[in-house]
Design an enzyme around this catalytic site. Sequence first.
Site, PDB file in Angstrom:
ATOM      1  N   LYS A  68      32.490 -35.268  20.568  1.00 16.26           N
ATOM      2  CA  LYS A  68      32.537 -34.366  21.724  1.00 16.26           C
ATOM      3  C   LYS A  68      33.056 -32.958  21.394  1.00 16.26           C
ATOM      4  O   LYS A  68      32.627 -31.991  22.003  1.00 16.26           O
ATOM      5  CB  LYS A  68      33.417 -34.968  22.831  1.00 16.26           C
ATOM      6  N   ASP A 104      33.083 -35.562  32.347  1.00 11.81           N
ATOM      7  CA  ASP A 104      34.130 -36.598  32.381  1.00 11.81           C
ATOM      8  C   ASP A 104      35.149 -36.346  33.501  1.00 11.81           C
ATOM      9  O   ASP A 104      35.484 -37.246  34.268  1.00 11.81           O
ATOM     10  CB  ASP A 104      34.883 -36.647  31.042  1.00 11.81           C
ATOM     11  N   GLY A 130      44.918 -35.978  24.502  1.00  6.87           N
ATOM     12  CA  GLY A 130      43.756 -35.944  23.616  1.00  6.87           C
ATOM     13  C   GLY A 130      42.555 -35.350  24.330  1.00  6.87           C
ATOM     14  O   GLY A 130      42.688 -34.645  25.338  1.00  6.87           O
TER      15      GLY A 130
END
Length: 276
Positions: A68, A104, A130
């Site tokens: 990503k 997301d 993260g």
Amino acid sequence: MKKPITLAVLGDPIAHSKSPSIHQAFANQWGQAVDYQAIHCPPDALPATLDRLYEHGFQGANLTVPLKEQALTLCDQLTPAAQMAQATNTLIRTPTGWLGTNTDGQGLVNDLNDRHVVLKNKRVLLLGAGGAAAGVCGPILDAGVASLTILNRTEARAQALCDRLNDPRISVRSFEDEPKPSDPPAFDLIIQATSAGHAGEIMTPPGTWMDEHTVAYDLNYGPAHAIFSKWAKAQGLMVFDGLGMLVWQAALSFEHWTGFRPDVGPVLAALRENDL
Ligand code: NDP
């Protein structure tokens, strides 16, 4: 017959991915043919794979672990969502190359909304700093939270995320911090965004940071959710897993590619019943 739209999900590993089944279910709702392939792609193969997909006329792709962040550098353009997250999970074909976006965080916010968890004016604790944590911060802030506090095993990483997002509502807390007299006693919502559950581990905040009104949401689902779920229930918290977020982020990607907004409910129900 109309040629199917071709799409893919890239990751390493990829065999476990639920994305092909989810997108096939969306295609059935839409009533048009979609060819959605799972492609194993280690990081060093990503540039050539994206070029190949583009040459072969793919309309878009999803990216999963560990691609990503790397994919940002291979996009022609990035949306503000991808820039804020510093990660892209969705590539959209344009005449000049790939447009990278990130669904997301909005997927999480939409799932919370479906579960009637209100974000406006609430105090939110984010566990983890993260890629997934970075991806959810923007949409959570946009939803009007009163504050967003980050707790991470490596405090410097939480501080770097906080500095980058540069919003007065964000702060970093450490386990040793004593509550300030001005602090309300408990967080309204705890979002678990670490990967600790995959190793059967857990990072939990002190008990004084929550009360019987606190709701917990774990980005993990399946076996990785078990340990956090057990802990949250033992604290008396209502707890949700991240399966709804998974389906929502996919639905938002599908909408980017096709213009069709799938109905998440039946797909989520089928996943929970292991029917997909
Ligand atoms: P990263 O590898 O980018 O980050 C991992 C995070 O977990 C870091 O904050 C890391 O802390 C922390 N961590 C890892 N192990 C431990 C441990 N033993 N104790 C405490 N903290 C730990 O992963 P991602 O951010 O990409 O993913 C996080 C989780 O979210 C994953 O489990 C992933 O499956 C899930 N996810 C779910 C989605 C959904 O749709 N439901 C979408 C995206 C992700 P440190 O900085 O100290 O290393």
